[in-house]
Write a protein that holds these residues in place. Structure first.
Motif, PDB file in Angstrom:
ATOM      1  N   ALA A 200       0.818  -1.221   0.000  1.00 44.76           N
ATOM      2  CA  ALA A 200       0.000   0.000   0.000  1.00 44.76           C
ATOM      3  C   ALA A 200       0.847   1.264   0.000  1.00 44.76           C
ATOM      4  CB  ALA A 200      -0.929   0.003   1.206  1.00 44.76           C
ATOM      5  N   GLN A 201       0.407   2.257  -0.760  1.00 45.23           N
ATOM      6  CA  GLN A 201       0.897   3.620  -0.612  1.00 45.23           C
ATOM      7  C   GLN A 201       0.015   4.281   0.459  1.00 45.23           C
ATOM      8  OE1 GLN A 201      -0.369   2.867  -4.015  1.00 45.23           O
ATOM      9  NE2 GLN A 201       1.537   1.757  -4.335  1.00 45.23           N
ATOM     10  N   THR A 202       0.603   4.610   1.603  1.00 38.80           N
ATOM     11  CA  THR A 202      -0.188   5.189   2.687  1.00 38.80           C
ATOM     12  C   THR A 202      -0.329   6.701   2.562  1.00 38.80           C
ATOM     13  OG1 THR A 202       1.772   5.398   4.098  1.00 38.80           O
ATOM     14  CG2 THR A 202       0.496   3.343   4.255  1.00 38.80           C
ATOM     15  N   THR A 203       0.465   7.316   1.714  1.00 39.98           N
ATOM     16  CA  THR A 203       0.379   8.753   1.493  1.00 39.98           C
ATOM     17  C   THR A 203       0.447   9.052   0.009  1.00 39.98           C
ATOM     18  OG1 THR A 203       1.306  10.933   2.041  1.00 39.98           O
ATOM     19  CG2 THR A 203       2.864   9.151   1.673  1.00 39.98           C
ATOM     20  N   LEU A 204      -0.154  10.168  -0.393  1.00 43.44           N
ATOM     21  CA  LEU A 204      -0.019  10.695  -1.746  1.00 43.44           C
ATOM     22  C   LEU A 204       0.655  12.067  -1.717  1.00 43.44           C
ATOM     23  CD1 LEU A 204      -3.495   9.715  -3.269  1.00 43.44           C
ATOM     24  CD2 LEU A 204      -1.286   8.573  -3.615  1.00 43.44           C
ATOM     25  N   ASP A 205       1.310  12.366  -0.602  1.00 40.07           N
ATOM     26  CA  ASP A 205       2.014  13.633  -0.438  1.00 40.07           C
ATOM     27  C   ASP A 205       3.443  13.468  -0.943  1.00 40.07           C
ATOM     28  OD1 ASP A 205       3.477  15.829   0.486  1.00 40.07           O
ATOM     29  OD2 ASP A 205       2.292  16.006   2.320  1.00 40.07           O
ATOM     30  N   PRO A 206       3.837  14.180  -2.001  1.00 39.83           N
ATOM     31  CA  PRO A 206       5.182  13.965  -2.559  1.00 39.83           C
ATOM     32  C   PRO A 206       6.293  14.339  -1.587  1.00 39.83           C
ATOM     33  CG  PRO A 206       4.168  15.905  -3.540  1.00 39.83           C
ATOM     34  CD  PRO A 206       3.095  15.214  -2.751  1.00 39.83           C
ATOM     35  N   ALA A 207       6.068  15.303  -0.689  1.00 38.73           N
ATOM     36  CA  ALA A 207       7.103  15.668   0.276  1.00 38.73           C
ATOM     37  C   ALA A 207       7.343  14.536   1.261  1.00 38.73           C
ATOM     38  CB  ALA A 207       6.708  16.946   1.020  1.00 38.73           C
TER      39      ALA A 207
END
Length: 340
Positions: free
Chosen positions: A158-165
């Protein structure tokens, strides 16, 4: 793989688009059965509902199964939808509501719905698991009146974030996620999906309202359902990864911050000062206007910043339904010293 058990119902429409269809496998059960909502992977740009890992085991355990197709990000880009990730995520919510609306007809327990999937399907599952209920009780559509809350979720890669930072800080060679917000030069060429991470990161400040709405990490907190995260390789935070799109770094950062916040004697950063400073990378243009009105308010505060920090701390409530809740604080970096 061996042939899969044929669905009880195939290609049931839960919307009007050709991709808004699902398959349903009914488990033999004298009582309303729990149900697994399977969301296939494929980066939100390809894939299909046809294969469900563990299907036979679910059915043998008396668990019914639903597997969904959904509209792709590439289709959303062509349609001018902003952000494109709206379509696959909102389709997952709509499919869940549709399944609940058929609970009596399909002998399902609407309270016991768990989601599963890999990669993008895992991210969609976590977004559902962490999000507030999207039901609209006043809607004239009986499907929309159904709850979108889950009983549990079990996901892989899973990708738990979609925040590039956050992705860049956790895994320096991150490349995934820009397409979810329209950074894909040719939606007809899937090889272009992960070629725009640098512009994606540079545009982060402009995208933050969307990131906060559609990134699972932004919604995670106390009171969410149980989550099982599985990855194929151990984490290595701050180091390049062989597969940065499915790295266990995603899972570790989600787990460690929320666990630490529950028991820490002092607030724990969810967005650190370093990550807040990364938000300064962009060069915003134009103006913004705020208008405020308040009645019967004792204290009122307002802050404007290009870089907000976020911390959380567990607060004990003995005897309450949830004995530990996470108190959240957001403040601008400029006021960091005063807040501390």
């Amino acid at each position: 793989e061996p042939p899969q058990h044929p669905p009880t119902l195939a290609n049931v429409a839960y919307g009007t688009h050709e991709r808004q269809v699902l398959d349903f496998w009914r488990a033999e059960s004298p009582q309303p059965a729990p149900v697994v909502l399977h969301i296939h992977g494929g980066g939100w740009v390809n894939g299909d509902k046809a294969r469900v890992s563990g299907l036979e085991r679910y059915l043998a355990a008396g668990i019914s199964v639903v597997s969904i197709n959904y509209r792709f990000v590439t289709q959303a880009i062509r349609a001018g939808v902003e952000p494109p990730v709206r379509w696959p995520l909102e389709d997952a919510a709509r499919a869940l509501q549709f399944v609940r609306s058929r609970a009596a007809e399909w002998n399902l327990d609407p309270a016991r719905v768990g989601a599963t999937g890999g990669s993008a399907g895992a991210c969609s599952s976590l977004w559902l698991a962490f999000n507030d209920d999207l039901a609209d009780p006043a809607s004239t559509d009986p499907v929309t009146r159904q709850s979108t809350r889950l009983w549990c979720a079990a996901v892989t890669g899973a990708q738990t974030t979609l925040d590039p930072a956050q992705m860049k800080a956790w895994t320096p060679n991150s490349r995934y996620g820009g397409h979810a917000f329209g950074f894909m030069p040719d939606p007809g060429d899937l090889r272009s999906r992960d070629t725009q991470f640098a512009p994606f990161l540079a545009a982060r400040e402009r995208l933050l309202p969307w990131i906060r709405k559609y990134s699972p990490f932004e919604h995670a907190g106390a009171g969410d359902p149980p989550i099982h995260l599985q990855y194929n390789a151990p984490p290595a935070l701050g180091q390049d990864q062989k597969d940065p799109t499915h790295t266990a770094n995603f899972g570790v950062k989600l787990q460690e911050r929320l666990r630490a916040a529950e028991t820490a004697p002092r607030p724990v950063f969810i967005v650190t000062p370093q990550e807040a400073a990364a938000a300064e990378a962009g060069n915003p243009k134009g103006t913004k206007t705020w208008r405020f009105a308040a009645k019967n308010v004792r204290d009122f505060a307002w802050a404007s910043s290009r870089k907000f920090m976020w911390d959380a701390q567990g607060v004990k409530q003995p005897g309450a339904e949830h004995e530990t809740v996470l108190a959240m604080s957001f403040w601008p970096k400029e006021g960091g010293d005063l807040w501390k």
